[in-house]
Design a protein around this motif. Structure first.
Motif, PDB file in Angstrom:
ATOM      1  N   LEU A 131       0.862  -1.183   0.000  1.00 49.89           N
ATOM      2  CA  LEU A 131       0.000   0.000   0.000  1.00 49.89           C
ATOM      3  C   LEU A 131       0.893   1.226   0.000  1.00 49.89           C
ATOM      4  N   VAL A 133       1.524   5.389  -0.951  1.00 52.91           N
ATOM      5  CA  VAL A 133       0.868   6.699  -1.094  1.00 52.91           C
ATOM      6  C   VAL A 133       1.935   7.754  -1.373  1.00 52.91           C
ATOM      7  N   SER A 155      -8.817   8.188  -4.015  1.00 53.67           N
ATOM      8  CA  SER A 155      -8.759   7.373  -5.230  1.00 53.67           C
ATOM      9  C   SER A 155      -7.604   6.388  -5.150  1.00 53.67           C
ATOM     10  N   PHE A 156      -7.833   5.183  -5.662  1.00 50.10           N
ATOM     11  CA  PHE A 156      -6.830   4.122  -5.680  1.00 50.10           C
ATOM     12  C   PHE A 156      -6.574   3.691  -7.116  1.00 50.10           C
ATOM     13  N   SER A 158      -4.946   1.068  -9.938  1.00 45.42           N
ATOM     14  CA  SER A 158      -4.638  -0.361 -10.025  1.00 45.42           C
ATOM     15  C   SER A 158      -4.204  -0.671 -11.455  1.00 45.42           C
ATOM     16  N   HIS A 166      -6.466  -4.273  -7.294  1.00 44.56           N
ATOM     17  CA  HIS A 166      -7.871  -3.869  -7.225  1.00 44.56           C
ATOM     18  C   HIS A 166      -8.592  -4.616  -6.107  1.00 44.56           C
ATOM     19  N   GLN A 169      -7.822  -3.220  -2.705  1.00 43.70           N
ATOM     20  CA  GLN A 169      -8.616  -2.031  -2.403  1.00 43.70           C
ATOM     21  C   GLN A 169     -10.042  -2.407  -2.024  1.00 43.70           C
ATOM     22  N   THR A 180     -14.074   4.096  -1.539  1.00 45.40           N
ATOM     23  CA  THR A 180     -12.991   4.769  -2.251  1.00 45.40           C
ATOM     24  C   THR A 180     -13.159   4.554  -3.749  1.00 45.40           C
ATOM     25  N   HIS A 182     -12.031   3.608  -7.462  1.00 47.28           N
ATOM     26  CA  HIS A 182     -11.077   2.756  -8.176  1.00 47.28           C
ATOM     27  C   HIS A 182     -10.747   3.384  -9.524  1.00 47.28           C
ATOM     28  N   LEU A 195       0.418   8.157  -9.387  1.00 42.97           N
ATOM     29  CA  LEU A 195       0.581   8.118  -7.928  1.00 42.97           C
ATOM     30  C   LEU A 195       1.705   9.062  -7.497  1.00 42.97           C
ATOM     31  N   ALA A 202      -3.571   6.668  -3.731  1.00 47.23           N
ATOM     32  CA  ALA A 202      -2.981   5.444  -3.185  1.00 47.23           C
ATOM     33  C   ALA A 202      -2.959   4.371  -4.254  1.00 47.23           C
ATOM     34  N   MET A 203      -2.169   3.323  -3.988  1.00 42.59           N
ATOM     35  CA  MET A 203      -2.109   2.195  -4.916  1.00 42.59           C
ATOM     36  C   MET A 203      -1.585   0.967  -4.182  1.00 42.59           C
TER      37      MET A 203
END
Length: 324
Positions: A131, A133, A155-156, A158, A166, A169, A180, A182, A195, A202-203
């Motif tokens: 994880l 950021v 937002s994440f 992927s 994914h 998350q 959140t 995607h 990112l 985040a990712m």
């Protein structure tokens, strides 16, 4: 000699050549090159791991083990090719927790049964997602990120729908009660670029993809998703240590054959895989790829496959995840 005895003797003589031929065929395996199907493209982590494993299998078999990349549909194209191959030991699969777990719920029609159509041979290696950021994001722990996500939308990124990132998350959303956004990317490196720039918050991504940016200070690693800490990032806590319970997500690679693979062949391939994982030089090479050894028995791999399928089905349904 009685008539019954004579019939029994003739019957035994009639079946002896067939039994001998079967025994000879198994004892002579392999007498030609073996294919190891890698269900992703050349240059991927799966491809690199497949080539390391192929070398070890070739040493055990005394024949070349040729890596054949059969990419497509999240690994399903390659997996289906192996499911349809004869169970003679000349076609093998480097399967993943996608082909033998996630995809069973993600795709409406796989074209194969991840349990019935394969012979489990050996668990191979595993890796968590990390994880990550941006350094500027005002969250220095998982729980601070959870609090931030409850205060404002996050937002994440992927590498695409249904990927391990994914699903990580989606599982975080379920476990922490979050909503959140995607943001799937066709190219994972584009997700990492966004990112770094702060366009996404985040990712969840594999360690090697983020490690250079963690070392430069441009990104922060809040947690790894494995059940225990990993050698490539020993100071980063697991997400469970960081406060999110019942959360383990790992990419996994394992060796499979088609259904009906003879036990003697399974035993030889299993022995070769576990021997590779016990070799210090090979282990260092694998860890340089960002993975950790697993190893084990065919029975353990069969159990892992069933567990992965059961684990992800409710997550995929609850998050309404569909393949790209």
């Amino acid at each position: 000699m009685t008539q019954a005895t004579r019939r029994a003797l003739l019957g035994a003589l009639a079946t002896t050549p067939l039994l001998a031929r079967r025994g000879w065929a198994q004892a002579s395996w392999p007498d030609r090159p073996i294919r190891l199907i890698v269900p992703f493209a050349a240059g991927t982590t799966t491809d690199a791991l497949g080539r390391i494993l192929a070398e070890a299998l070739a040493r055990e078999a005394g024949q070349p083990v040729v890596v054949e990349n059969r990419a497509g549909a999240g690994g399903n194209v390659g997996a289906q090719a192996v499911a349809q191959a004869p169970g003679d030991g000349y076609t093998l699969l480097l399967g993943t927790n996608g082909t033998h777990g996630i995809n069973s719920s993600l795709f409406p029609d796989l074209g194969f049964d991840a349990v019935k159509d394969f012979t489990p041979i050996a668990p191979f290696v595993t890796t968590p997602t990390v994880l990550g950021v941006p350094a500027a994001l005002p969250a220095n722990s998982v729980m601070e990120l959870v609090a931030l996500a409850k205060a404002r939308p996050l937002s994440f990124a992927s590498a695409g729908n249904g990927t391990t990132g994914h699903l990580s998350q989606a599982l975080l959303n379920l476990r922490a009660g979050l909503e959140t956004q995607h943001v799937p990317y066709r190219n994972a490196s584009q997700g990492v670029t966004d990112l770094l720039s702060g366009r996404v918050d985040a990712m969840f991504y594999h360690p090697l993809g983020l490690k250079p940016h963690l070392e430069s200070g441009k990104l922060k690693a809040l947690a790894v998703t494995s059940g225990k800490r990993v050698s490539i990032l020993p100071d980063v806590p697991t997400i469970q240590e960081a406060g999110v319970q019942d959360f383990v997500v790992e990419g996994r690679w394992s060796l499979f054959g088609p259904a009906g693979l003879p036990p003697a062949i399974v035993a030889r391939l299993n022995r070769a895989t576990n021997a590779l994982l016990a070799d210090p030089a090979a282990l260092a090479n694998l860890r340089a790829q960002g993975v950790e050894p697993v190893g084990g028995t065919p029975e353990q791999l069969a159990a892992m496959t069933r567990e992965e399928i059961a684990k992800w089905q409710p997550v995929i349904v609850a998050a309404r995840i569909r393949p790209d």
